[in-house]
Design a protein around this motif. Structure first.
Motif, PDB file in Angstrom:
ATOM      1  N   ALA A 168       0.811  -1.212   0.000  1.00 29.07           N
ATOM      2  CA  ALA A 168       0.000   0.000   0.000  1.00 29.07           C
ATOM      3  C   ALA A 168       0.849   1.268   0.000  1.00 29.07           C
ATOM      4  O   ALA A 168       0.572   2.214  -0.745  1.00 29.07           O
ATOM      5  N   THR A 169       1.876   1.311   0.841  1.00 27.76           N
ATOM      6  CA  THR A 169       2.735   2.486   0.922  1.00 27.76           C
ATOM      7  C   THR A 169       4.180   2.033   1.082  1.00 27.76           C
ATOM      8  O   THR A 169       4.455   0.871   1.374  1.00 27.76           O
ATOM      9  N   ALA A 170       5.086   2.970   0.942  1.00 30.27           N
ATOM     10  CA  ALA A 170       6.508   2.649   1.093  1.00 30.27           C
ATOM     11  C   ALA A 170       6.836   2.222   2.511  1.00 30.27           C
ATOM     12  O   ALA A 170       7.861   1.573   2.746  1.00 30.27           O
ATOM     13  N   ALA A 171       5.972   2.568   3.462  1.00 29.59           N
ATOM     14  CA  ALA A 171       6.221   2.191   4.857  1.00 29.59           C
ATOM     15  C   ALA A 171       5.775   0.770   5.161  1.00 29.59           C
ATOM     16  O   ALA A 171       6.106   0.241   6.221  1.00 29.59           O
ATOM     17  N   ASN A 172       5.020   0.160   4.249  1.00 26.05           N
ATOM     18  CA  ASN A 172       4.515  -1.194   4.468  1.00 26.05           C
ATOM     19  C   ASN A 172       5.442  -2.233   3.868  1.00 26.05           C
ATOM     20  O   ASN A 172       6.309  -1.926   3.040  1.00 26.05           O
ATOM     21  N   ALA A 173       5.260  -3.478   4.304  1.00 30.83           N
ATOM     22  CA  ALA A 173       6.011  -4.608   3.757  1.00 30.83           C
ATOM     23  C   ALA A 173       5.064  -5.774   3.564  1.00 30.83           C
ATOM     24  O   ALA A 173       4.055  -5.911   4.266  1.00 30.83           O
ATOM     25  N   HIS A 174       5.375  -6.599   2.588  1.00 36.97           N
ATOM     26  CA  HIS A 174       4.655  -7.862   2.406  1.00 36.97           C
ATOM     27  C   HIS A 174       5.584  -8.979   2.864  1.00 36.97           C
ATOM     28  O   HIS A 174       6.745  -9.047   2.451  1.00 36.97           O
ATOM     29  N   TYR A 175       5.062  -9.840   3.740  1.00 31.02           N
ATOM     30  CA  TYR A 175       5.871 -10.893   4.339  1.00 31.02           C
ATOM     31  C   TYR A 175       5.396 -12.268   3.879  1.00 31.02           C
ATOM     32  O   TYR A 175       4.222 -12.474   3.555  1.00 31.02           O
ATOM     33  N   SER A 176       6.338 -13.207   3.872  1.00 31.63           N
ATOM     34  CA  SER A 176       6.000 -14.608   3.628  1.00 31.63           C
ATOM     35  C   SER A 176       6.904 -15.472   4.505  1.00 31.63           C
ATOM     36  O   SER A 176       7.581 -14.964   5.400  1.00 31.63           O
ATOM     37  N   ASP A 177       6.884 -16.775   4.248  1.00 31.33           N
ATOM     38  CA  ASP A 177       7.663 -17.747   5.025  1.00 31.33           C
ATOM     39  C   ASP A 177       7.208 -17.723   6.484  1.00 31.33           C
ATOM     40  O   ASP A 177       7.923 -17.249   7.375  1.00 31.33           O
ATOM     41  N   MET A 178       6.022 -18.236   6.738  1.00 33.24           N
ATOM     42  CA  MET A 178       5.434 -18.204   8.072  1.00 33.24           C
ATOM     43  C   MET A 178       5.101 -19.615   8.526  1.00 33.24           C
ATOM     44  O   MET A 178       4.201 -20.254   7.979  1.00 33.24           O
ATOM     45  N   SER A 179       5.818 -20.071   9.514  1.00 29.10           N
ATOM     46  CA  SER A 179       5.581 -21.396  10.086  1.00 29.10           C
ATOM     47  C   SER A 179       4.433 -21.285  11.092  1.00 29.10           C
ATOM     48  O   SER A 179       4.615 -21.397  12.306  1.00 29.10           O
ATOM     49  N   ILE A 180       3.226 -21.058  10.576  1.00 31.90           N
ATOM     50  CA  ILE A 180       2.101 -20.633  11.410  1.00 31.90           C
ATOM     51  C   ILE A 180       1.793 -21.634  12.509  1.00 31.90           C
ATOM     52  O   ILE A 180       1.471 -21.242  13.643  1.00 31.90           O
ATOM     53  N   TRP A 181       1.864 -22.931  12.236  1.00 31.92           N
ATOM     54  CA  TRP A 181       1.551 -23.947  13.246  1.00 31.92           C
ATOM     55  C   TRP A 181       2.424 -23.770  14.491  1.00 31.92           C
ATOM     56  O   TRP A 181       2.038 -24.163  15.586  1.00 31.92           O
ATOM     57  N   ASP A 182       3.579 -23.163  14.314  1.00 33.89           N
ATOM     58  CA  ASP A 182       4.521 -22.954  15.413  1.00 33.89           C
ATOM     59  C   ASP A 182       4.446 -21.541  15.976  1.00 33.89           C
ATOM     60  O   ASP A 182       4.281 -21.337  17.177  1.00 33.89           O
ATOM     61  N   VAL A 183       4.554 -20.551  15.082  1.00 36.69           N
ATOM     62  CA  VAL A 183       4.764 -19.187  15.546  1.00 36.69           C
ATOM     63  C   VAL A 183       3.501 -18.535  16.088  1.00 36.69           C
ATOM     64  O   VAL A 183       3.585 -17.508  16.773  1.00 36.69           O
ATOM     65  N   TYR A 184       2.315 -19.096  15.805  1.00 41.70           N
ATOM     66  CA  TYR A 184       1.109 -18.477  16.350  1.00 41.70           C
ATOM     67  C   TYR A 184       1.121 -18.499  17.870  1.00 41.70           C
ATOM     68  O   TYR A 184       0.472 -17.668  18.524  1.00 41.70           O
ATOM     69  N   ARG A 185       1.870 -19.402  18.453  1.00 42.10           N
ATOM     70  CA  ARG A 185       1.861 -19.584  19.909  1.00 42.10           C
ATOM     71  C   ARG A 185       2.690 -18.533  20.639  1.00 42.10           C
ATOM     72  O   ARG A 185       2.326 -18.117  21.747  1.00 42.10           O
ATOM     73  N   THR A 186       3.820 -18.130  20.042  1.00 35.73           N
ATOM     74  CA  THR A 186       4.769 -17.286  20.782  1.00 35.73           C
ATOM     75  C   THR A 186       5.344 -16.141  19.958  1.00 35.73           C
ATOM     76  O   THR A 186       5.287 -14.986  20.374  1.00 35.73           O
ATOM     77  N   GLN A 187       5.903 -16.454  18.794  1.00 33.42           N
ATOM     78  CA  GLN A 187       6.649 -15.425  18.072  1.00 33.42           C
ATOM     79  C   GLN A 187       5.741 -14.342  17.510  1.00 33.42           C
ATOM     80  O   GLN A 187       6.054 -13.152  17.589  1.00 33.42           O
ATOM     81  N   PHE A 188       4.604 -14.699  16.939  1.00 29.40           N
ATOM     82  CA  PHE A 188       3.692 -13.678  16.447  1.00 29.40           C
ATOM     83  C   PHE A 188       3.091 -12.854  17.598  1.00 29.40           C
ATOM     84  O   PHE A 188       2.992 -11.628  17.480  1.00 29.40           O
ATOM     85  N   PRO A 189       2.690 -13.468  18.722  1.00 29.06           N
ATOM     86  CA  PRO A 189       2.284 -12.630  19.856  1.00 29.06           C
ATOM     87  C   PRO A 189       3.398 -11.705  20.358  1.00 29.06           C
ATOM     88  O   PRO A 189       3.122 -10.595  20.819  1.00 29.06           O
TER      89      PRO A 189
END
Length: 790
Positions: A387-408
């Protein structure tokens, strides 16, 4: 600084005036050194980061973290891919991150890597320096590989160097977001100063299916692409990686060439090659400089974008290796300074190293996937723009793992990043048709089970992250109620009609049922936030479905068939992970506690607090029978994500002291400051973020605004938070009077100046627009207290 220099001279002056002699002077200076090391209020975090942690271990106890340099959330993860002395003994599970501590040889330096995931993918664009004459034997089967020694390695956040012992070349690496910088220093008498590109190299064997490269003498560049279909990326057809490389020394036709291992050809003077076993070589022997710098820009969109990334991030060639090394390490120091700790266990260098390396690991991923112009390849295989230069698009997300700790963790400390992560998930849904389970590059991999993107989005939204909530909720409802175009919920009709997933239709029956119950609870929380009361009621009701796979006779969660009959494991299969196919990456003992969203309801199934505490304590005590991480522990398995919240469940049964005891036990026995310092695959920072929260003394219940109180390691921790727009925001100060390796039990707690008897805090207690600083003030002791038991 001036204060320290003054103290040095003061010490020398005192010793001389008192006639203490040389020995006295040395003694005083040593005392001052000790005082400065152990009495400074805060430590320099960069000096306590050791990227070697997680690169060693055995079997299931391998952290699989890459050792090479990158910036936080970098697209480029450049680093060595290694091999053992006998190349035929190269074991896949040792090399998920490319580098393995127990190896003897460097094969290549490659430019992208997985971050602690248990699968082979990436490791693209292999580069190596050598002094050998180009020949078919050199290019075949890594004939250019080099012996290396840990004694010559320098491993820091943002910088890696090693002597390639075979050709006696010093190899150095650093990186920007999208550019890898190499510097190779050759022996003064070297007849050849070669840099070669192995286009076919990738970590998953034979996963490069197409490649080409051009040596452009007019542009003084090498550019090209390779197509990789690795262990995960093959599931969506693979991806293209584009690159452009430039050099600090000139390219001349007489000193370049190409090779193709498919037909054992080496063509001096040729400037184009294609094929998945091909490569190029460049000889800088004519250069009078002792070293050659190389700058490699990458892109997942195009060669033009790779070139643009290179131009912009190196300021059109004005930035060189040392400039970027200093810039990147300064960026890491600023990022790591978001949490400053002092006192308590941090006085032990190993403990400070464990903490700050965990913080470093938690900031490696997800991967920035857009180029400097904002473009990225979407899940519809079309080029999109952020949307803007300040935003980023991310990928490579081990969601089954990171939803518990790293994303919080990101939602708390870097909500600007987590806002973009969440919007990236929504964009994947809008482009590809479904919320992903485990997105890699621009595709669905379908790895693991559950629809845990629902938990990720609910957690982020409840904590104030900014993204498209309307479409996020639409994707969450679709994932929970409709068949997926890509991998979605297994046996959805039975889940919706019977309240469980049937074993005769999906072997992971019990695991799926438990996962969907948690997913739907988080979805209900999101619905409530958005005022969707009907959906909230529906999903809260379905979140109770975990009860449908609880076998009251066995007092375990067991699979059920569609006729409602039970399919529990045999008695001897309850405590053997991976043996009984009804549990995914675990066993009956481990899935017995998988109701983090309703632990009071789980306690009721056990018959009350006493039985629950007795059985959960037995899980932890039995796990100590195997003090090693190499094999899956049949009880509490610290090296795999389904288990990591178990220690916090004691709190719900009125025993926060046991939470404090067992969390510290895990920290002290399963995490170390050595290469084998992680208890298992770090899985994109999931294990490291567990350690961070546990050391700070509070732990997230993902998908909600609740944090569970644990046992803080440090006497003082100051956490500087960002706002959703990236500006500095609040701070959280955690003070733990008397905290030490011995004083692990909470005696008293104040939150924001108020006496606090509940072993929980809310996100609003930590983050508030009306309060600049939140405070958690603990008093710690060596024996359990009655605090938090009411």
């Amino acid at each position: 600084n001036k204060r320290r220099m003054g103290m040095w001279w003061w010490g020398v002056e005192v010793a001389c005036r008192r006639g203490w002699g040389l020995l006295g002077v040395v003694s005083v200076l040593l005392l001052l050194v000790v005082g400065f090391v152990y009495c400074d209020p805060f430590v320099d975090p960069l000096s306590y980061v050791d990227p070697r942690i997680g690169t060693g271990g055995e079997a299931f106890g391998i952290g699989a973290t890459p050792i090479g340099p990158q910036v936080p959330f970098g697209m480029v993860r450049v680093g060595p891919d290694t091999a053992p002395y006998f190349d035929d003994l190269w074991l896949p599970w040792n090399h998920f991150g490319g580098y393995y501590w127990g190896d003897d040889y460097v094969r290549v330096m490659s430019h992208n890597h997985m971050v602690g995931a248990g699968v082979l993918d990436y490791g693209d664009l292999g580069v190596m320096a050598t002094t050998a004459m180009p020949s078919p034997a050199l290019f075949k089967d890594y004939g250019f590989r080099s012996f290396f020694s840990h004694h010559t390695e320098v491993v820091q956040a943002g910088y890696y160097s090693v002597v390639l012992e075979t050709p006696k070349i010093l190899a150095e690496l650093t990186a920007t977001m999208r550019v890898a910088l190499h510097r190779y220093t050759y022996p003064t008498n070297a007849a050849h100063k070669i840099i070669l590109f192995d286009l076919g190299h990738a970590l998953h064997e034979n996963s490069c299916t197409a490649a080409n490269a051009t040596i452009d003498l007019q542009r003084q560049e090498v550019y090209g692409f390779m197509h990789n279909s690795g262990g995960l990326s093959a599931r969506f057809g693979g991806f293209d990686l584009y690159f452009v490389a430039r050099f600090s020394a000139p390219l001349v036709r007489a000193s370049v060439g190409v090779y193709n291992n498919a037909n054992s050809t080496v063509l001096p003077g040729a400037t184009f090659v294609s094929g998945n076993r091909s490569g190029v070589w460049l000889d800088f022997a004519a250069s009078s400089a002792s070293h050659v710098e190389m700058y490699v820009g990458i892109s997942y969109v195009s060669i033009q974008n790779a070139r643009m990334n290179l131009d912009v991030e190196l300021k059109n060639g004005t930035y060189r290796f040392d400039d970027i090394r200093n810039q990147t390490q300064s960026l890491w120091r600023d990022s790591l300074n978001s949490i400053q700790v002092s006192g308590g266990t941090v006085s032990d260098r190993a403990e400070a190293t464990k903490f700050y390396t965990s913080l470093y690991h938690a900031l490696l991923a997800p991967t920035t996937f857009n180029d400097v112009n904002g473009e990225y390849l979407g899940f519809d295989s079309k080029v999109h723009k952020v949307a803007t230069a300040a935003n980023a698009h991310y990928s490579d997300m081990s969601i089954w793992d990171v939803y518990r700790t790293q994303f919080p963790f990101l939602a708390l400390v870097l909500p600007n990043v987590m806002s973009d992560v969440s919007q990236s998930l929504v964009d994947m849904y809008l482009q590809g048709g479904d919320l992903p389970r485990w997105p890699l590059a621009n595709g669905y991999t379908g790895t693991m089970f559950g629809t845990h993107a629902n938990i990720v989005l609910a957690d982020a939204a409840l904590k104030g992250c900014k993204f498209d909530l309307k479409n996020a909720f639409a994707g969450m409802v679709q994932a929970s109620t409709q068949p997926a175009k890509h991998v979605g919920r297994a046996d959805l009709p039975d889940w919706l009609n019977k309240g469980f997933v049937a074993y005769d239709k999906e072997t992971s029956s019990a695991c799926d049922t438990l996962a969907y119950s948690y997913d739907d609870w988080a979805t209900a929380n999101m619905a409530k936030l958005l005022g969707q009361t009907q959906w909230a009621a529906i999903f809260y009701n379905r979140s109770e479905n975990f009860r449908n796979v609880w076998n009251p006779t066995e007092k375990f969660f067991c699979p059920r068939n569609s006729d409602y009959s039970w399919a529990c494991p045999a008695a001897w299969e309850y405590a053997i992970p991976f043996l009984f196919n009804g549990y995914v990456e675990g066993d009956a003992w481990q899935y017995r506690w998988q109701v983090p969203h309703n632990v009071p309801g789980l306690i009721a199934l056990f018959g009350g607090n006493d039985t629950f505490v007795q059985e959960l304590s037995a899980l932890f005590e039995s796990s100590t029978d195997d003090p090693y991480n190499a094999l899956p522990n049949p009880y509490y398995w610290a090296g795999n994500e389904p288990d990591i919240h178990f220690g916090y469940e004691f709190v719900y049964a009125g025993r926060p002291d046991l939470t404090q005891r067992y969390i510290r036990m895990v920290q002290n026995t399963r995490y170390t400051a050595g290469p084998d310092g992680l208890p298992g695959n770090d899985d994109y920072g999931a294990m490291s973020a567990w350690y961070i929260f546990s050391a700070l003394g509070f732990y997230p219940l993902s998908g909600s605004t609740t944090y569970i109180i644990g046992s803080p390691n440090f006497e003082q921790a100051t956490i500087t938070l960002k706002s959703s727009d990236g500006a500095s925001r609040n701070t959280i100060t955690v003070t733990a009077h008397g905290a030490s390796a011995r004083n692990i039990y909470v005696q008293r707690l104040r939150v924001n100046g108020q006496e606090w008897t509940r072993p929980f805090v809310d996100h609003s207690d930590l983050v508030s627009p009306t309060r600049a600083t939140a405070t958690l003030e603990f008093w710690m002791g060596s024996t359990p207290s009655d605090w938090g038991r009411a």
